[in-house]
Write an enzyme that holds these catalytic residues in place. Structure first.
Site, mmCIF file in Angstrom:
data_model
loop_
_atom_site.group_PDB
_atom_site.id
_atom_site.type_symbol
_atom_site.label_atom_id
_atom_site.label_comp_id
_atom_site.label_asym_id
_atom_site.label_seq_id
_atom_site.Cartn_x
_atom_site.Cartn_y
_atom_site.Cartn_z
ATOM 1 N N CYS A 146 0.850 -1.197 0.000
ATOM 2 C CA CYS A 146 0.000 0.000 0.000
ATOM 3 C C CYS A 146 0.884 1.245 0.000
ATOM 4 O O CYS A 146 0.657 2.170 -0.763
ATOM 5 C CB CYS A 146 -0.914 0.004 1.216
ATOM 6 S SG CYS A 146 -2.139 -1.321 1.197
ATOM 7 N N SER A 167 -2.796 3.153 -1.812
ATOM 8 C CA SER A 167 -4.071 2.823 -1.182
ATOM 9 C C SER A 167 -3.965 3.162 0.295
ATOM 10 O O SER A 167 -3.062 2.671 0.972
ATOM 11 C CB SER A 167 -4.385 1.334 -1.370
ATOM 12 O OG SER A 167 -5.567 0.972 -0.685
ATOM 13 N N ALA A 168 -4.881 4.007 0.780
ATOM 14 C CA ALA A 168 -4.745 4.537 2.137
ATOM 15 C C ALA A 168 -6.033 4.342 2.926
ATOM 16 O O ALA A 168 -7.034 5.026 2.679
ATOM 17 C CB ALA A 168 -4.377 6.016 2.072
ATOM 18 N N ASP A 169 -6.001 3.403 3.861
ATOM 19 C CA ASP A 169 -7.095 3.160 4.804
ATOM 20 C C ASP A 169 -6.991 4.249 5.874
ATOM 21 O O ASP A 169 -6.183 4.153 6.796
ATOM 22 C CB ASP A 169 -6.930 1.754 5.392
ATOM 23 C CG ASP A 169 -7.901 1.430 6.509
ATOM 24 O OD1 ASP A 169 -8.658 2.313 6.949
ATOM 25 O OD2 ASP A 169 -7.891 0.271 6.975
ATOM 26 N N ASN A 177 0.960 4.545 9.255
ATOM 27 C CA ASN A 177 1.910 4.872 8.189
ATOM 28 C C ASN A 177 2.636 6.182 8.470
ATOM 29 O O ASN A 177 3.850 6.285 8.278
ATOM 30 C CB ASN A 177 1.192 4.952 6.846
ATOM 31 C CG ASN A 177 0.428 3.700 6.486
ATOM 32 O OD1 ASN A 177 -0.704 3.777 6.008
ATOM 33 N ND2 ASN A 177 1.006 2.530 6.718
ATOM 34 N N HIS A 207 -9.247 6.508 1.417
ATOM 35 C CA HIS A 207 -10.620 6.065 1.636
ATOM 36 C C HIS A 207 -10.929 5.778 3.099
ATOM 37 O O HIS A 207 -10.053 5.413 3.882
ATOM 38 C CB HIS A 207 -10.922 4.810 0.809
ATOM 39 C CG HIS A 207 -9.885 3.733 0.962
ATOM 40 N ND1 HIS A 207 -8.793 3.627 0.132
ATOM 41 C CD2 HIS A 207 -9.769 2.716 1.861
ATOM 42 C CE1 HIS A 207 -8.056 2.593 0.497
ATOM 43 N NE2 HIS A 207 -8.630 2.033 1.549
ATOM 44 N N LEU A 208 -12.181 5.964 3.425
ATOM 45 C CA LEU A 208 -12.764 5.493 4.674
ATOM 46 C C LEU A 208 -13.682 4.324 4.340
ATOM 47 O O LEU A 208 -14.573 4.455 3.484
ATOM 48 C CB LEU A 208 -13.583 6.594 5.346
ATOM 49 C CG LEU A 208 -12.815 7.700 6.056
ATOM 50 C CD1 LEU A 208 -13.744 8.873 6.354
ATOM 51 C CD2 LEU A 208 -12.185 7.181 7.352
#
Length: 264
Positions: A146, A167-169, A177, A207-208
């Site tokens: 990610c 890609s970021a949760d 991170n 994204h959430l």
């Protein structure tokens, strides 16, 4: 940590609903950047409690070049358990790519050792880059990277780092991170006799997850507190020589933990 809270609010207000690999669904935006001055305090979220042991041991595990979760489990870190196979293996994930990127001739490239040496020898280089995204091996990884690529930058005796994260949760992953790469920047700076500069965090799909929205709203209702302070053992001058006991985070006074499920 206002930039992080601003990102969360931005996604709640402007994100578009998308499907995703896990089947959970997300609110998502594409392209976002946050900046953190590492001289202003260690960028650790205070609006909920983070598990410091997991952040520190995961980074040390990456730097070992390890891709088996045995070390993490020995140190009571469970964040990779869902992706490991029955033997604890994850395939050629971050640690392998950082320390043993395969060469066509059968050899390997130690990207971390190389970039530290380059910072010392040629700090003005624009090639101070480490990549975990290896297209030839992505399909063999339990989870493709990610946080895919990072670059160091030296100016006026200060070391900065920029991370590109595909890609970021935002609720669960991004606080880890930020702290992990801020810690790495401090460690590399000390190994290179430099002061820490900025951590710049560039996100692709930010994204959430739809099952994290209430938790995000709760977090945004809390007042941020003063940032903690990172203290490294000043005697350690080799980035690979740091141990857990050489790393201390002082004056961390967060709000209580907020529980949320990981999307696997």
């Amino acid at each position: 940590m206002q930039p992080y809270l601003d990102l969360m609010r931005h996604v709640l207000e402007n994100g578009v609903e998308k499907s995703d690999r896990t089947g959970t669904g997300t609110l998502s935006v594409f392209g976002h950047q946050m900046r953190f001055d590492l001289a202003a305090g260690f960028p650790l979220v205070t609006t909920k409690k983070l598990h410091l042991r997991s952040i520190i041991h995961e980074l040390l595990w990456f730097l070992r070049g390890d891709t088996n979760i045995a070390y993490l489990k020995e140190n009571r870190v469970r964040i990779w358990d869902e992706w490991a196979d029955e033997n604890g293996d994850l395939g050629p994930v971050y640690g392998y790519q950082w320390r043993s990127w395969p060469r066509p001739d059968g050899g390997h490239v130690d990207q971390i050792a190389n970039v530290v040496e380059q910072i010392k020898r040629n700090p003005d280089s624009r090639r101070l880059i480490v990549s975990a995204w290896n297209p030839a091996l992505v399909d063999e990884m339990a989870l493709p990277p990610c946080h895919a690529l990072f670059q160091f930058y030296v100016a006026e005796g200060r070391l900065s780092c920029q991370l590109y994260q595909r890609s970021a949760d935002i609720f669960l992953g991004v606080p880890f991170n930020i702290a992990s790469y801020a810690l790495l920047t401090h460690m590399v700076a000390q190994a290179c006799d430099l002061a820490p500069g900025e951590f710049v965090h560039t996100l692709g799909d930010a994204h959430l997850y739809l099952n994290h929205l209430e938790q995000a709203r709760l977090q945004l209702s809390r007042e941020p507190r003063a940032l903690p302070r990172l203290v490294l053992n000043p005697r350690v001058k080799d980035v690979f020589a740091f141990t857990f006991d050489d790393i201390a985070i002082e004056d961390y006074d967060p709000h209580p933990h907020i529980k949320a499920e990981v999307a696997v």
